[in-house]
Structure formats: structure tokens, C-alpha cells
Design a protein around this motif. Structure first.
Motif, mmCIF file in Angstrom:
data_model
loop_
_atom_site.group_PDB
_atom_site.id
_atom_site.type_symbol
_atom_site.label_atom_id
_atom_site.label_comp_id
_atom_site.label_asym_id
_atom_site.label_seq_id
_atom_site.Cartn_x
_atom_site.Cartn_y
_atom_site.Cartn_z
ATOM 1 N N GLY A 151 -6.398 0.010 -21.388
ATOM 2 C CA GLY A 151 -7.147 -0.567 -22.497
ATOM 3 C C GLY A 151 -7.754 0.490 -23.398
ATOM 4 N N SER A 152 -8.305 1.557 -22.796
ATOM 5 C CA SER A 152 -8.911 2.639 -23.588
ATOM 6 C C SER A 152 -7.884 3.303 -24.482
ATOM 7 C CB SER A 152 -9.546 3.668 -22.659
ATOM 8 O OG SER A 152 -10.534 3.087 -21.848
ATOM 9 N N ILE A 153 -6.710 3.591 -23.934
ATOM 10 C CA ILE A 153 -5.676 4.288 -24.706
ATOM 11 C C ILE A 153 -5.134 3.389 -25.817
ATOM 12 C CG2 ILE A 153 -3.330 5.216 -24.557
ATOM 13 C CD1 ILE A 153 -4.107 6.300 -21.782
ATOM 14 N N ALA A 154 -4.834 2.129 -25.494
ATOM 15 C CA ALA A 154 -4.292 1.218 -26.503
ATOM 16 C C ALA A 154 -5.291 0.989 -27.636
ATOM 17 C CB ALA A 154 -3.905 -0.113 -25.861
ATOM 18 N N ALA A 155 -6.564 0.770 -27.293
ATOM 19 C CA ALA A 155 -7.575 0.505 -28.317
ATOM 20 C C ALA A 155 -7.830 1.743 -29.175
ATOM 21 C CB ALA A 155 -8.870 0.045 -27.654
ATOM 22 N N SER A 156 -7.942 2.905 -28.535
ATOM 23 C CA SER A 156 -8.187 4.134 -29.303
ATOM 24 C C SER A 156 -7.023 4.435 -30.234
ATOM 25 C CB SER A 156 -8.422 5.303 -28.348
ATOM 26 O OG SER A 156 -9.512 5.056 -27.488
ATOM 27 N N GLY A 157 -5.809 4.115 -29.790
ATOM 28 C CA GLY A 157 -4.648 4.362 -30.633
ATOM 29 C C GLY A 157 -4.623 3.519 -31.883
ATOM 30 N N THR A 158 -5.235 2.327 -31.835
ATOM 31 C CA THR A 158 -5.215 1.462 -33.017
ATOM 32 C C THR A 158 -6.273 1.841 -34.045
ATOM 33 O OG1 THR A 158 -6.707 -0.147 -31.992
ATOM 34 C CG2 THR A 158 -4.352 -0.486 -31.674
ATOM 35 N N LEU A 159 -7.137 2.795 -33.739
ATOM 36 C CA LEU A 159 -8.160 3.196 -34.705
ATOM 37 C C LEU A 159 -7.551 3.738 -35.981
ATOM 38 C CD1 LEU A 159 -10.738 4.888 -32.300
ATOM 39 C CD2 LEU A 159 -11.073 2.775 -33.595
ATOM 40 N N GLY A 160 -6.287 4.176 -35.901
ATOM 41 C CA GLY A 160 -5.598 4.647 -37.101
ATOM 42 C C GLY A 160 -5.427 3.571 -38.152
ATOM 43 N N GLN A 161 -5.614 2.294 -37.761
ATOM 44 C CA GLN A 161 -5.532 1.197 -38.724
ATOM 45 C C GLN A 161 -6.746 1.146 -39.643
ATOM 46 O OE1 GLN A 161 -2.278 -0.270 -38.638
ATOM 47 N NE2 GLN A 161 -3.132 -2.271 -38.276
ATOM 48 N N ILE A 162 -7.907 1.554 -39.144
ATOM 49 C CA ILE A 162 -9.151 1.306 -39.872
ATOM 50 C C ILE A 162 -9.860 2.585 -40.312
ATOM 51 C CG2 ILE A 162 -10.479 1.132 -37.735
ATOM 52 C CD1 ILE A 162 -11.064 -0.890 -40.954
ATOM 53 N N ILE A 163 -9.719 3.672 -39.549
ATOM 54 C CA ILE A 163 -10.414 4.910 -39.926
ATOM 55 C C ILE A 163 -9.610 5.632 -41.002
ATOM 56 C CG2 ILE A 163 -11.178 7.171 -39.121
ATOM 57 C CD1 ILE A 163 -11.850 6.001 -36.473
ATOM 58 N N PRO A 164 -10.216 5.895 -42.150
ATOM 59 C CA PRO A 164 -9.462 6.574 -43.219
ATOM 60 C C PRO A 164 -9.255 8.047 -42.887
ATOM 61 C CG PRO A 164 -11.755 6.222 -43.866
ATOM 62 C CD PRO A 164 -11.573 5.540 -42.540
ATOM 63 N N PRO A 165 -8.222 8.685 -43.465
ATOM 64 C CA PRO A 165 -7.208 8.091 -44.336
ATOM 65 C C PRO A 165 -6.153 7.332 -43.529
ATOM 66 C CG PRO A 165 -6.765 10.421 -44.071
ATOM 67 C CD PRO A 165 -8.036 10.137 -43.305
ATOM 68 N N SER A 166 -5.900 6.096 -43.900
ATOM 69 C CA SER A 166 -5.000 5.233 -43.160
ATOM 70 C C SER A 166 -3.926 4.696 -44.095
ATOM 71 C CB SER A 166 -5.791 4.085 -42.541
ATOM 72 O OG SER A 166 -4.958 3.000 -42.182
ATOM 73 N N ILE A 167 -2.682 4.692 -43.612
ATOM 74 C CA ILE A 167 -1.593 4.131 -44.416
ATOM 75 C C ILE A 167 -1.845 2.657 -44.686
ATOM 76 C CG2 ILE A 167 0.899 3.694 -44.472
ATOM 77 C CD1 ILE A 167 1.184 6.106 -42.585
ATOM 78 N N VAL A 168 -2.410 1.960 -43.680
ATOM 79 C CA VAL A 168 -2.730 0.538 -43.851
ATOM 80 C C VAL A 168 -3.698 0.360 -45.017
ATOM 81 C CG1 VAL A 168 -3.744 -1.493 -42.759
ATOM 82 C CG2 VAL A 168 -2.369 0.086 -41.409
ATOM 83 N N LEU A 169 -4.733 1.206 -45.093
ATOM 84 C CA LEU A 169 -5.723 1.082 -46.159
ATOM 85 C C LEU A 169 -5.130 1.436 -47.520
ATOM 86 C CD1 LEU A 169 -8.906 2.578 -44.434
ATOM 87 C CD2 LEU A 169 -8.345 0.181 -44.816
ATOM 88 N N VAL A 170 -4.198 2.381 -47.563
ATOM 89 C CA VAL A 170 -3.550 2.718 -48.833
ATOM 90 C C VAL A 170 -2.785 1.504 -49.367
ATOM 91 C CG1 VAL A 170 -1.783 4.143 -49.943
ATOM 92 C CG2 VAL A 170 -3.368 5.176 -48.313
ATOM 93 N N ILE A 171 -1.960 0.909 -48.504
ATOM 94 C CA ILE A 171 -1.147 -0.232 -48.924
ATOM 95 C C ILE A 171 -2.025 -1.448 -49.195
ATOM 96 C CG2 ILE A 171 0.718 -1.777 -48.216
ATOM 97 C CD1 ILE A 171 1.782 0.546 -46.502
#
Length: 530
Positions: A151-171
Motif C-alpha cells: 500500500g505504501s509503495i502504490a500510494a506513494s507512486g501515485t503522488l506523481g498525479q498531483i504533485i507538480p510538475p505533473s503531466i496530468v496537471l499540464v493536460i
């Protein structure tokens, strides 16, 4: 036109896309092919005007000339370069040795490294896979609970969705910007305000850090309430970590993050320009990490780059002027020399990376991800044109208008829809297809206190929501990534059950954002003004 037939075709078209995607067909061709097929059906039954498709070339030209989207390949390049140059590996190893002797320390180090990698790379799959390969065996060997470790690894890995600079936030920022302008035009405001990717970057910073803190609090709580789930490493099993090693592992990525985010938040550079700085910085870092040459050409180039940025902000370096003072002329010469030093440093770093066989893989990875994003964007443009041509916009208006509960009911329904779609569709399909349909309607509504819905707040809520769907069993993409690299001793049920507490943490974060929208809107106002 028979509106009911067209809207029925709209619903059938959306359902067809979901089914075909679940069958494994490529996303871009599914979106474009389904759109064209239903456009033809609509034309045959007399409910679709093919002139809608005449807007396709104009849309494609708009995609090609959109400067914001240039940031996508640059951020992808930066992330892939940092991943391939072993920056993540060194970070994990150093932080594990630093915190491992504390109870729950390995879990905390995974979260901290996940946050740093999120701000450095912004690529969820790469982060989850990297930490799964490097950290999961160590955590299991030290007696960590399989569920907590996964759970720790999976959740920490998804932080790239919200912490800038993020490709998700650009799009997402590009789509929210278009939706906000459309919403204001629909309300009769013909000089609409704008919202930029920089606004979303600033808005996402505090919610992203809040999530990191909530993850760490959960792991500390588990270490206190269930000590056997996250034991400390025996002191003799870990090497002493020198200050120099911590400095070498932490400082370069942090400097890169500050350079990229600081230049955006400080108004020095646009997100696209900052992405270019980040790409150059990742090349310098890779050049220092691989090969055995002298580091001084890269150090000098990095210093020269900082000098050029400082001079660009404080001096007028334009050469196409009628009058140039002697001081400005000297500054222009100095900037030219610095640019030459930067170019030499980039050349040296690229040569080292190429000799180690890293550059080819980085270019291939960047091309693959970038091509996927833009081909999906083209397919989504065709799909949305046909959807609108069949009366889909009116259908969405009617459906949202009839939802009980007013603005609260509409926002909750849209969030629930995006959450469920996140089980089956990648964030790209949701951002390119769903957001343009619902965001213009949401941005015309008012909150119960009479304030209009903030586009920045809405964008951050959507980003956190999409991040949650990455974690939710049984279809969360982060869970699939981790399953692919987890050892056979880890059952799929361990991964799913380990992720569930973090899904609840994400939901708590959404509730906090709902009641405290200033978490997303305060920093953009401070940085860019009201």
C-alpha cells in the motif's frame, strides 16, 4: 433533426467506447474510429451534419500550435532521464539507510522518495515500478507487513498525479482553461478571464503536500498501534550514512525541483519554459551519475545556466533594438558566453549518457509516451466533435440540470462518474473526453454560498479524484504496475487490501478540499494575484 435519436446514439457511442477499450483496443484508434462510425450512422439516419468534422483540421492545427502542450514531451523526457540515470535508486537506498533504524522508517522513506520522484518525474508507472523493484524486497526482508509495504509503495507512486510538475496537471490545465473560457462565453462574458497551467501547479502544491503528510501520519500510526507491521532495521544491518552521501543523493533532485517549480511560481518562466529548464537539468544530473569523466564541465554549465536565468530576469538582453547601451551590450556578450558554456556542458553530458547506452532508451521512452498522448488527443477531438454533433452537449446539460441537490449534487455526481470511469479508463481518456463535456457546465454554477466555482479548485479536485482511481481495487493501474514487479510471495489480495487504507485517506483529502477550497486557491492568488 430528431434530437432523441441523436442523443440515444450519443449514449450508445459512449458505452461502445468503454466496451471496446476494455477489450484491449488502442485508445486513440478506438476514440477516433468509434466517433467516425457513429458519425456515419448519424448521417445515414439524418441526425448528424458531417460539416461538424470540417473543424477537425482546425483542431489539429490548434494542438500543433499549443505552446502549453510542448511541456508534455519535455517533462516526460525529464522524468525518463532521471529514472534511467539511477537517481531514484540512489534516493531510495540513501533514505532507507537514513530512516530504516526507526520503527516505520522504511515506510516513511518510501513516502518521502515518492514525493521527491513525483516532483521530479511526474510519471506514475515509472515511479511505482522503480520503488516496487527496489523497496518492496527490502521491506519484506525486514519483516514489514506485506499489505502495508504494498500500500505504501502504490500510494506513494501515485503522488506523481498531483504533485507538480505533473503531466496530468499540464493536460488537465489546458482542458480546464478551454472549458473556463467556454463557460464564460456561454454566460455572456466576451472578455473572459484565463486560468493557466501555472495556476494549477500552484494550486496543487499544498494539497499534494497534505497528502504526503497524511500518508506519513498513517504509517506512524501503524508503527505505534501495530509495531509488528513495520519493525525497525537492526542497527548492525545498515551502514552509517554520511552527510556527504545524503547531500549527494538529495540536493541535486531538490535543486532541480526548486528550479522548475520556483521559476514557474516566481513568474520567471512559463510551465513550458520551466519544463525546458527541467529537461536540461535532468541531462546534467544524468551526466554526473553515469560515466567517469570530470564533473567540472557540467558544474560550470549549471552555474552558467543559473547566471543566464538571472540575467534574463533582471536585464534587457534583446538584440533587436535601435539603441543598446554599453552596459547592455556587455551583458549580451556575457549571456552569449554563458549560453556557449551551457551548450558545451549539455554536449558533454549527452555524450556520456549516450556511451552508457542510456540516451537511446530515454529518447525511445519519451517518444513512446509523447506520441501516445498526442494521438489520444487527436482521437478525442474527433470523438468530441461527433458527440457534440449528435446533440451530446444538450444531453449532458439536461442530465446535470435534472440532478437533485443543486450544485452540490452536480459536482458530487461528476466526481463519482470520474471515479468510476477511472477504474476502466486511463486518465488521458477521462481528461480529453469527459472534462471538456462537464467542466464548462460546472464552471457556470455557483456554490451554496453564492461564489462561483473556482476552475483551479475544480481542477485539483479532479486530479485528486483521478489519483484515487489509480489506487482503487480491483482495477487501479498503480496496483497492476506493482503486481507486475512484486515477488511471487506477495498475493494480489495483499496488494488490494494494502491499498484500501490509502484510498480512504484520498477520500478524506477530497472531503477536506471540499470544505477548505482555499487549500487549492490560496497559493495561486498569492503568486499570481486575485
Amino acid at each position: 433533426m430528431d434530437v432523441s435519436i441523436g442523443q440515444s446514439l450519443d449514449l450508445l457511442m459512449f458505452a461502445t467506447v468503454c466496451v471496446v477499450l476494455l477489450m484491449g483496443f488502442p485508445v486513440a484508434f478506438t476514440l477516433a474510429g468509434t466517433g467516425l462510425a457513429f458519425g456515419l450512422i448519424g448521417y445515414v439516419v439524418g441526425v448528424f451534419d458531417p460539416s461538424f468534422l470540417l473543424a477537425t483540421p482546425q483542431r489539429l492545427f490548434g494542438i500543433m500550435t499549443n505552446e502549453v502542450l510542448i511541456a508534455v514531451p519535455l517533462f516526460v523526457f525529464m522524468g525518463v532521464m532521471l529514472e534511467r540515470s539511477k537517481v531514484a535508486e540512489e534516493l531510495l537506498e540513501t533514505m532507507g539507510q537514513l530512516f530504516g533504524t526507526l520503527r516505520g522508517g522504511l515506510g516513511l522513506s518510501v513516502t518521502i522518495v515518492g514525493a521527491l520522484l513525483a516532483a521530479s518525474t511526474g510519471i506514475v508507472g515509472a515511479t511505482v515500478v522503480t520503488m516496487g523493484l527496489l523497496s518492496l524486497p527490502t521491506m519484506l526482508e525486514r519483516g514489514y507487513s506485506k499489505r502495508l509495504a504494498c500500500g505504501s509503495i502504490a500510494a506513494s507512486g501515485t503522488l506523481g498525479q498531483i504533485i507538480p510538475p505533473s503531466i496530468v496537471l499540464v493536460i488537465l490545465g489546458d482542458q480546464i482553461s478551454n472549458a473556463y473560457q467556454k463557460a464564460q462565453l456561454d454566460m455572456g462574458n466576451f472578455s473572459p478571464d484565463t486560468v493557466s497551467v501555472g495556476d494549477l501547479f500552484a494550486g496543487a502544491l499544498l494539497p499534494g503536500l497534505m497528502l504526503v503528510g497524511m500518508y506519513m501520519l498513517y504509517q506512524i500510526g501503524m508503527a505505534i498501534l501495530s509495531p509488528e507491521s513495520s519493525p525497525a532495521m537492526p542497527p548492525e544491518s545498515g551502514q552509517r550514512v554520511s552527510i556527504g552521501k545524503v547531500f549527494h543523493a538529495l540536493v541535486p533532485p531538490i535543486v532541480l525541483i526548486i528550479s522548475v517549480l520556483g521559476s514557474i511560481l516566481g513568474g520567471i518562466a512559463t510551465p513550458t519554459e520551466a519544463a525546458a529548464v527541467g529537461a536540461v537539468g535532468s541531462i546534467f544530473l544524468a551526466g554526473l551519475r553515469v560515466g567517469n569523466g570530470s564533473p567540472w564541465p557540467i558544474y560550470l554549465a549549471a552555474i552558467a545556466l543559473v547566471v543566464v536565468l538571472f540575467m534574463t530576469v533582471n536585464l534587457d538582453l534583446r538584440v533587436a533594438r535601435n539603441e543598446i547601451s554599453q552596459f547592455d551590450q556587455y551583458a549580451i556578450y556575457a549571456a552569449a558566453v554563458c549560453c556557449l558554456i551551457v551548450a558545451i556542458g549539455i554536449g558533454v553530458a549527452l555524450l556520456r549518457v549516450f556511451r552508457e547506452g542510456v540516451l537511446t532508451k530515454v529518447v525511445e521512452g519519451t517518444t513512446h509516451v509523447t506520441t501516445m498522448v498526442f494521438v489520444i488527443l487527436i482521437g478525442a477531438s474527433i470523438f468530441s466533435l461527433v458527440f457534440r454533433g449528435l446533440g451530446g452537449e444538450e444531453l449532458v446539460h439536461e442530465m446535470l440540470r435534472d440532478i437533485p441537490g443543486g450544485t452540490i449534487g452536480v459536482v458530487l455526481t461528476v466526481m463519482l462518474l470520474m471515479f468510476v470511469l477511472g477504474f476502466f479508463l486511463d486518465f488521458l481518456e477521462i481528461v480529453f473526453v469527459v472534462v471538456p463535456l462537464v467542466a464548462p457546465i460546472l464552471l457556470q454554477l455557483e456554490m451554496p454560498n453564492g461564489d462561483p466555482i473556482s476552475p483551479v479548485w475544480l481542477g485539483i479536485m479532479m486530479a485528486v479524484n483521478l489519483q484515487t482511481s489509480f489506487l482503487t481495487p480491483p482495477f487501479g493501474f498503480a496496483l497492476f504496475y506493482l503486481r507486475g514487479v512484486a515477488p511471487p510471495s506477495v498475493k494480489t489480495s495483499d496488494i488490494y487490501l494494502g491499498a484500501i487504507p490509502f484510498v480512504f485517506i484520498q477520500m478524506i483529502a477530497l472531503v477536506v478540499l471540499w470544505y477548505l477550497p482555499s487549500l487549492a486557491t490560496w497559493l495561486p492568488k498569492v503568486v499570481y494575484g486575485p
